[in-house]
Each structure stands twice: as structure tokens, then as C-alpha cells.
Design an enzyme around this catalytic site. Structure first.
Site, mmCIF file in Angstrom:
data_model
loop_
_atom_site.group_PDB
_atom_site.id
_atom_site.type_symbol
_atom_site.label_atom_id
_atom_site.label_comp_id
_atom_site.label_asym_id
_atom_site.label_seq_id
_atom_site.Cartn_x
_atom_site.Cartn_y
_atom_site.Cartn_z
ATOM 1 N N ASP A 85 0.828 -1.196 -0.009
ATOM 2 C CA ASP A 85 -0.021 0.013 0.248
ATOM 3 C C ASP A 85 0.835 1.156 0.232
ATOM 4 O O ASP A 85 0.331 2.493 0.643
ATOM 5 C CB ASP A 85 -0.915 0.076 1.110
ATOM 6 C CG ASP A 85 -1.747 -1.152 1.015
ATOM 7 O OD1 ASP A 85 -2.351 -1.878 0.272
ATOM 8 O OD2 ASP A 85 -2.017 -1.640 2.434
ATOM 9 N N GLU A 86 2.083 1.147 -0.466
ATOM 10 C CA GLU A 86 3.140 2.427 -0.577
ATOM 11 C C GLU A 86 2.580 3.401 -1.545
ATOM 12 O O GLU A 86 3.026 4.520 -1.589
ATOM 13 C CB GLU A 86 4.540 1.887 -0.751
ATOM 14 C CG GLU A 86 4.785 0.891 0.430
ATOM 15 C CD GLU A 86 4.923 -0.356 -0.224
ATOM 16 O OE1 GLU A 86 3.775 -0.838 -1.234
ATOM 17 O OE2 GLU A 86 5.264 -1.253 0.429
ATOM 18 N N GLY A 87 1.700 3.028 -2.485
ATOM 19 C CA GLY A 87 1.317 3.898 -3.501
ATOM 20 C C GLY A 87 1.972 3.430 -5.003
ATOM 21 O O GLY A 87 2.150 4.312 -5.774
ATOM 22 N N LYS A 88 2.281 2.087 -5.072
ATOM 23 C CA LYS A 88 2.850 1.933 -6.147
ATOM 24 C C LYS A 88 1.888 1.919 -7.560
ATOM 25 O O LYS A 88 2.518 2.276 -8.668
ATOM 26 C CB LYS A 88 3.114 0.174 -6.261
ATOM 27 C CG LYS A 88 4.177 -0.273 -5.159
ATOM 28 C CD LYS A 88 4.120 -1.728 -5.154
ATOM 29 C CE LYS A 88 3.127 -2.201 -4.550
ATOM 30 N NZ LYS A 88 2.437 -1.907 -3.323
ATOM 31 N N GLY A 89 0.692 1.686 -7.524
ATOM 32 C CA GLY A 89 -0.178 2.104 -8.665
ATOM 33 C C GLY A 89 0.008 3.474 -9.120
ATOM 34 O O GLY A 89 -0.149 3.446 -10.213
ATOM 35 N N GLY A 122 -11.313 -2.596 2.635
ATOM 36 C CA GLY A 122 -11.953 -1.539 3.567
ATOM 37 C C GLY A 122 -11.361 -1.601 4.788
ATOM 38 O O GLY A 122 -11.901 -0.770 5.807
ATOM 39 N N HIS A 132 -4.752 -1.364 -6.021
ATOM 40 C CA HIS A 132 -4.017 -0.282 -6.351
ATOM 41 C C HIS A 132 -4.890 0.774 -6.607
ATOM 42 O O HIS A 132 -5.678 0.791 -7.715
ATOM 43 C CB HIS A 132 -3.047 -0.741 -7.614
ATOM 44 C CG HIS A 132 -1.865 -1.637 -7.365
ATOM 45 N ND1 HIS A 132 -1.050 -2.040 -7.849
ATOM 46 C CD2 HIS A 132 -1.698 -2.257 -6.073
ATOM 47 C CE1 HIS A 132 -0.325 -3.120 -7.654
ATOM 48 N NE2 HIS A 132 -0.789 -3.067 -6.332
HETATM 49 P P1 GDP Z 1 -0.509 0.397 -3.855
HETATM 50 O O1 GDP Z 1 -1.241 -0.964 -3.569
HETATM 51 O O2 GDP Z 1 1.032 0.390 -3.351
HETATM 52 O O3 GDP Z 1 -0.840 0.978 -5.288
HETATM 53 O O4 GDP Z 1 -1.131 1.456 -2.717
HETATM 54 P P2 GDP Z 1 -2.769 1.858 -2.297
HETATM 55 O O5 GDP Z 1 -3.223 2.433 -3.824
HETATM 56 O O6 GDP Z 1 -3.288 0.591 -1.686
HETATM 57 O O7 GDP Z 1 -2.572 2.986 -1.439
HETATM 58 C C1 GDP Z 1 -2.127 4.097 -1.752
HETATM 59 C C2 GDP Z 1 -3.270 5.279 -1.245
HETATM 60 O O8 GDP Z 1 -2.645 6.540 -1.171
HETATM 61 C C3 GDP Z 1 -3.972 5.484 -2.622
HETATM 62 O O9 GDP Z 1 -5.392 5.876 -2.157
HETATM 63 C C4 GDP Z 1 -3.347 6.844 -3.353
HETATM 64 O O10 GDP Z 1 -4.390 7.471 -4.024
HETATM 65 C C5 GDP Z 1 -2.989 7.516 -2.234
HETATM 66 N N1 GDP Z 1 -1.604 8.227 -2.408
HETATM 67 C C6 GDP Z 1 -0.777 7.880 -3.006
HETATM 68 N N2 GDP Z 1 0.189 8.870 -3.069
HETATM 69 C C7 GDP Z 1 -0.470 9.810 -2.432
HETATM 70 C C8 GDP Z 1 0.282 11.067 -1.962
HETATM 71 O O11 GDP Z 1 1.497 11.290 -2.000
HETATM 72 N N3 GDP Z 1 -0.682 11.841 -0.814
HETATM 73 C C9 GDP Z 1 -1.764 11.318 -0.580
HETATM 74 N N4 GDP Z 1 -2.570 12.134 0.409
HETATM 75 N N5 GDP Z 1 -2.213 10.145 -0.973
HETATM 76 C C10 GDP Z 1 -1.576 9.248 -1.907
#
Ligand code: GDP
Length: 438
Positions: A13-17, A313, A41
Site C-alpha cells: 500500500d505504498e502507492g505503487k499504482g 476496506g 492499487h
Molecule cells: P498500492 O497498493 O501500493 O498501489 O497502494 P494503495 O493504492 O493501496 O494505497 C495508496 C493510497 O494512497 C491510494 O489511495 C492513493 O490514491 C493514495 N496516495 C498515493 N500517493 C499519495 C500522496 O502522495 N498523498 C496522498 N495524500 N495520497 C496518496
């Protein structure tokens, strides 16, 4: 030409997507290389706000091919549902391809997932119940069904029949029949209904058949054409099957070695590995999390960062940035640089803590790395260094000088602790809220 792996440097959940969506503009091919629809993502872009579970995050860029690699496990019904959702939002899935060697998540996999979690009782792992772990178990046990099998209906029918004989015995092992009030009874009936499963999966196979390709050949052609290839990871190092906090791990390998295997791409062809780390720590599911906060600061991180699972959720566990975990990830993944996300979530803190080591309260020993044993890890306490907050809104920052000096100092400190440069800083979920450092 370059091949870039985008890898989670923490617990997922780091924001990879969001990082892949950002980088995809000049890519030719985006490949998901592991996991299944347990991933979530989130991508926010001019098309809208999307939660992708299987489809690679490059899908929003017209003309870019997106491949579900052989390392992914695919629930074809869930995939079709996701594709329908995207089509309704006006996103074209013609450029979505599925590697023929990818394994299938069958209806009995989520059932086994839930039966096993129930059996574990208090020691439950906190899986997403999507059957991803059990699908990988079948893959390794050499009895899994694959995408390519959907294209051979007679053989598929026989394989389902054989698999179900075993599943019925497994279910009988875990489950005392004759308990009509049991919430799993309907799922058991559904997951063992041979005719319905065969029909639904073969129908899904027909619908997906035009998307099925030899993944390796597609990757090879992209390499030959000199296309930029993005390898999109799921979860993060701390959930890696080999290197994560076992057994609180996923059943595949999120690190770049897993990318090579799961995409069908020689390891030596990966030019750059971009580690994605949040400016603090979150995790979903069970297991040790040394910097977890259960106080107002934890609530503040969760609310400001909207830390609720994309797939489930569930509220995410939140804590300060753990530099030991990220350093461990750097060593394993060999990041060329780090994309630091969600810096804006820290905008309102007076003081920001960073975990620079762990301490074992039993022995007094200082730990500079992640121990192999989850029970040792569970008792380690974080050793913190405190940095001043910046108390200013960073969401409108678009370049490095726009960031307050304290925010720059925070990023620089994380960079020094990680031992690799921070090349990207994101200050919001939108495409343009990304600061690229030279
Ligand atoms: P992934 O599984 O690594 O892609 O991560 P997730 O999508 O589960 O979680 C990342 C969340 O953080 C998502 O809801 C993104 O829209 C949000 N997000 C990503 N980058 C940022 C940022 O720089 N700031 C904020 N406030 N939200 C971000």
C-alpha cells in the site's frame, strides 16, 4: 529503452499504482508480476478514481500494453468484473493481455482460505480471503489450473473433477457437516458445484481468450522494439514469502527477483529498480509492526492518509516511518532510488519520529536489521530519532524548492538512512502532485 521495476519497500500500500500510473506515460508495456486480486492499487487520474485489483495500472494510457504476467494468480470472474467496471468508466481494456502460464484462482481457493483462517483462530494471518495463498499452494504442489487450460475445455473439465474430489475431502477435514447455521455453508455448496464451476470458468475463458498471449513472447518483442517496460509490484518486501515477517507474508515474491520470474524477463534486463515507500508506515493484517501507533498520532495518520484497505476496506495499522525496514528492503531489492509517497499526510505534525533501530527489551541488544523470527520481532521496540514537523500544506508543491525546509530535511534524513537517493516525492494522489528531483 529501459526496464523499470516498481517495488514496494514496506508492508504494501505504498502507492505503487499511483507511481506506475505516473511513469506509464512513456511506457510501451506495463506488467503485473505477482499476487492476485488481493492487491488494491488506487489510481486517481483524469478518468476518475479507480481501485485496481488485477488490471495493471498502465491501463489508463491509450496505446500502452498491459500484461498480467505468469506470476499472477487470476480469478477470471473477478477479472471480467474489473474489466466491466473500467469499460463503464470509459477505459478501454483492448490493450490488456494475460499470460497463458498464469495460474487460476478457483472457487475453492477462497473457501480454503477462510477455512484455514478459522482453524488458525487467534493466530490468524488476516488474509484478504480471496484465495490467493491457496492458489499459490496448488501451483507449488503442481496441481494448479492455468489460464491456458481454459482453452482446452475437455481437459479442463477432467481437471476440475479431479481437483474437486480432493477439495471435498479437505472440506470434510476442516468442517463439521450438518451445521446449517454456519456462514460458510453456502460458500461450500458454491465452491464444490462442479457443473456450475466448469460452465462459469469456460464461459469466462471464452470471453478472455482474445486477451491470452504467450507472455514471454510479448516481453521479448517489447525488449526487441526498445519499449520502456514497467514491472508493477504488489505488496512490499516485508510481505515477501522469503524475506518478509514469516508467516505474516504473501505467497509470492514482491521483490525484483520475483519480477523477473513473474514477468518472464531475464533478471539482467532490469535497468532500474524504483522502491516506493510511504513517508510513514502502514500495514493491513496481522504480524509485528514495531512503529505501530495506537494513540491520536496513529488516528491522525489513518484519517489524513485515508488508510483503509483498497480491497477490503479494513482500517490499516499506522505508525512512524521505519528506516530499519526500508534499509532491509534496499539491501534486498537494490533500489536505484526511492519514490517517497504521502509526504503531505505529515503536514500537521509538530514532531515527526523516525525509527532508526530496534531494541530488545529482554537482552538490551540493539538491532539494525529485521530478525528472522516473528516472535523476536514482536517484542522489539523502536529506537526513535525526532525531527521537527513543518506545519504547512505541501499539497501544492510541484518542485523541490516549493517544500518547506523542514520537509526537505525530513526527506534528506530518510535518504541518508536508506542509503539511496529519493528521486520522487509525492504530495497527493493526483498525477501532477509529484515532485521529481533531478
Ligand atoms: P498500492 O497498493 O501500493 O498501489 O497502494 P494503495 O493504492 O493501496 O494505497 C495508496 C493510497 O494512497 C491510494 O489511495 C492513493 O490514491 C493514495 N496516495 C498515493 N500517493 C499519495 C500522496 O502522495 N498523498 C496522498 N495524500 N495520497 C496518496
Amino acid at each position: 529503452m529501459s526496464v523499470i521495476a516498481v517495488v514496494g519497500a514496506q508492508w504494501g500500500d505504498e502507492g505503487k499504482g499511483r507511481v506506475v500510473d505516473y511513469l506509464a506515460a512513456d511506457a510501451g508495456l506495463v506488467i503485473r508480476y505477482g499476487g492476485g486480486n488481493n492487491a488494491g492499487h488506487t489510481v486517481v487520474n483524469p478518468h476518475g478514481h479507480f481501485k485496481l485489483h488485477l488490471v495493471p495500472s498502465g491501463i489508463f494510457h491509450p496505446g500502452i500494453r498491459n500484461l498480467l504476467g505468469n506470476g499472477v494468480v487470476i480469478n477470471p470472474i473477478a477479472l471480467l468484473g474489473e474489466m466491466d467496471g473500467l469499460a463503464t468508466a470509459g477505459v478501454d481494456c483492448q490493450n490488456l493481455f494475460i499470460a497463458d502460464r498464469a495460474h487460476l484462482v478457483m472457487p475453492w481457493h477462497p473457501l480454503i482460505d477462510q477455512l484455514e483462517e478459522r482453524e488458525r483462530g487467534a493466530a490468524r494471518l488476516g488474509t484478504t480471503s480471496r484465495g490467493i495463498g491457496p492458489a499459490y499452494v496448488d501451483k507449488v504442489a503442481r496441481r494448479g489450473l492455468r489460464i491456458v487450460d481454459l482453452l482446452e475445455p475437455e481437459a479442463f473439465r477432467r481437471s476440475v473433477s479431479t481437483a474437486l474430489e480432493r477439495i471435498r475431502r479437505t472440506v470434510a477435514d476442516y468442517y463439521r457437516a450438518g451445521d446449517p447455521g454456519d456462514e460458510l455453508a453456502p460458500l461450500i455448496a458454491e465452491a464444490t458445484d462442479e457443473a456450475a464451476i466448469v460452465d462459469a470458468y469456460l464461459a469466462a475463458g471464452e470471453q478472455l481468450s482474445s486477451h491470452v498471449v504467450d507472455g514471454q513472447a510479448m516481453v521479448d518483442a517489447a525488449l526487441d522494439a526498445g519499449d520502456r517496460i514497467l514491472l508493477e509490484g504488489q505488496l512490499g518486501t516485508m510481505r515477501d514469502i522469503d524475506w518478509g515477517v514469516y508467516p505474516f507474508v504473501t505467497s509470492s515474491s514482491p521483490i525484483p527477483g520475483g519480477a523477473s520470474l513473474g514477468a518472464g524477463l531475464p533478471a539482467v534486463r532490469i535497468d532500474r529498480v524504483l522502491g516506493v515507500a510511504k513517508a510513514y508506515t502502514t500495514a493491513v493484517g496481522a504480524g509485528p509492526l514495531p512503529t505501530e501507533l495506537t494513540d491520536v498520532d496513529g488516528d491522525e495518520l489513518r484519517e489524513r492518509g485515508v488508510e483503509y484497505g483498497t480491497s477490503t476496506g479494513r482500517p490499516r495499522r499506522c505508525g512512524w516511518y521505519d528506516a530499519v525496514a526500508v534499509r532491509f528492503s534496499v539491501r534486498l531489492a537494490g533500489y536505484s532510488s526511492i519514490a517517497l509517497t504521502k509526504l503531505d499526510v505529515l503536514d500537521r505534525f509538530e514532531r515527526i519520529r523516525v525509527c532508526v533501530a530496534y531494541r530488545d527489551p529482554q537482552s538490551g541488544r540493539r538491532w539494525e536489521t529485521v530478525p528472522a523470527s516473528a516472535s523476536v520481532y514482536a517484542r522489539l521496540e523502536p529506537v526513535y530519532e525526532d525531527l521537527p514537523g513543518w506545519n504547512a500544506d505541501t499539497r501544492a508543491a510541484r518542485s523541490w524548492p516549493d517544500l518547506p525546509p523542514e520537509a526537505q530535511a525530513y526527506v534528506r534524513r530518510l535518504e541518508a538512512l536508506a542509503g539511496v537517493p529519493v528521486s520522487h516525492v509525492s504530495v497527493g494522489p493526483e498525477r501532477e502532485q509529484m515532485i521529481v528531483r533531478a
